[in-house]
Design an enzyme around this catalytic site. Structure first.
Site, PDB file in Angstrom:
ATOM      1  N   HIS A  14      -5.047   2.180   3.490  1.00 25.78           N
ATOM      2  CA  HIS A  14      -5.254   2.914   4.677  1.00 25.78           C
ATOM      3  C   HIS A  14      -4.192   3.460   5.074  1.00 25.78           C
ATOM      4  CE1 HIS A  14      -9.261   0.350   3.826  1.00 25.78           C
ATOM      5  NE2 HIS A  14      -9.902   1.505   3.488  1.00 25.78           N
TER       6      HIS A  14
ATOM      7  N   GLU B 272      -1.311  -5.167   7.414  1.00 29.30           N
ATOM      8  CA  GLU B 272      -0.763  -5.761   6.664  1.00 29.30           C
ATOM      9  C   GLU B 272      -1.899  -4.424   4.888  1.00 29.30           C
ATOM     10  OE1 GLU B 272       2.139  -8.673   4.483  1.00 29.30           O
ATOM     11  OE2 GLU B 272       2.858  -8.257   6.230  1.00 29.30           O
TER      12      GLU B 272
ATOM     13  N   SER C 107     -13.142   5.882   3.264  1.00 32.66           N
ATOM     14  CA  SER C 107     -12.768   5.968   3.935  1.00 32.66           C
ATOM     15  C   SER C 107     -10.495   6.751   4.346  1.00 32.66           C
ATOM     16  CB  SER C 107     -12.623   4.599   4.589  1.00 32.66           C
ATOM     17  OG  SER C 107     -11.337   3.675   3.357  1.00 32.66           O
TER      18      SER C 107
END
Length: 250
Positions: A220, A216, A34
């Site tokens: 990422h 939070e 990701s």
């Protein structure tokens, strides 16, 4: 009828030219999780992967295919057939940048977990060997650092052996290395505890409709973080793949 034939011939000609151009262009395949993956632009989504931004630094003559996907590890990326897709598309002279680690270390996820000094190492070696079998050029990248400060403001290394194993495999097999872990550690420490939040997904309720209750997330990347990591990747490319510097925009 004659005019229709001319149009058809023209379409065929330009189609052939476009195909030949695609065959001549170098392709850089991005393979990872990701932190590298393309993220939706729609839906008020501020999350971006660095592989989504990286192509913006290059001019014509080189193309990108981002095959990175959220939640994938060296194990699941292959098991799902995603690696097979890349291998079908690669041609001699293409590059494959490989960055995993975040999900390989998830010991409770049987479909993703890969022990650093055995399965993870073996998977990286296998990726390298198979790219080379296709006469492609593998590039290994260490996983980017998380924003993981302790109570004293010291940045913790949450990847441990996973980053080290990438470095070891790169050295052993003489593979170009993008040491994004070391580079992002330097940047996060330079930014400090508060300012480094700008690199990740730290938002208040109402900032983005995607996160109505706020967010939070220290793993990422925000758009700022994606561009910053791409800056670092460009630095690594200039050192490790100098033959590609000519494709960078001024």
């Amino acid at each position: 009828m004659k005019q229709i034939k001319i149009i058809i011939l023209g379409m065929l000609f330009f189609g052939i030219v476009s195909f030949q151009k695609a065959q001549e262009e170098i392709t850089i395949f991005l393979v990872g999780d990701s932190t590298m993956a393309d993220k939706p632009y729609a839906g008020s989504n501020p999350e971006k992967g660095w592989g989504q931004v990286f192509p913006l630094y290059f001019k014509e003559g080189i193309r990108f295919e981002n095959h990175a996907k959220n939640g994938r590890s060296t194990k699941s990326f292959r098991a799902e057939g995603r690696w097979k897709t890349v291998m079908k598309r690669i041609k001699p002279g293409d590059y494959v940048i490989i960055e995993f680690g975040h999900n390989d270390q998830k010991i409770n996820a049987k479909d993703r977990y890969a022990f650093a000094d055995s399965t993870y190492r073996d998977n990286l070696k296998r990726f390298v060997a198979e790219v080379r079998e296709k006469k492609g050029k593998p590039v290994l990248a260490t996983p980017i650092s998380r924003r993981s400060f302790d109570e004293d403001g010291k940045l913790l290394d949450t990847h441990g052996r996973y980053s080290e194993v990438v470095r070891e495999v790169a050295e052993e097999l003489n593979v170009p290395l993008f040491d994004l872990h070391a580079k992002t550690v330097e940047v996060i420490e330079q930014f400090g505890v508060e300012k480094s939040k700008e690199l990740f997904l730290h938002y208040r309720p109402g900032d983005y409709s995607q996160f109505p209750e706020g967010k939070e997330d220290d793993t990422h990347l925000s758009p700022t973080g994606a561009f910053k990591v791409s800056d670092l990747a460009v630095e690594e490319l200039k050192r490790e793949l100098p033959e590609l510097k000519k494709y960078l925009k001024d």
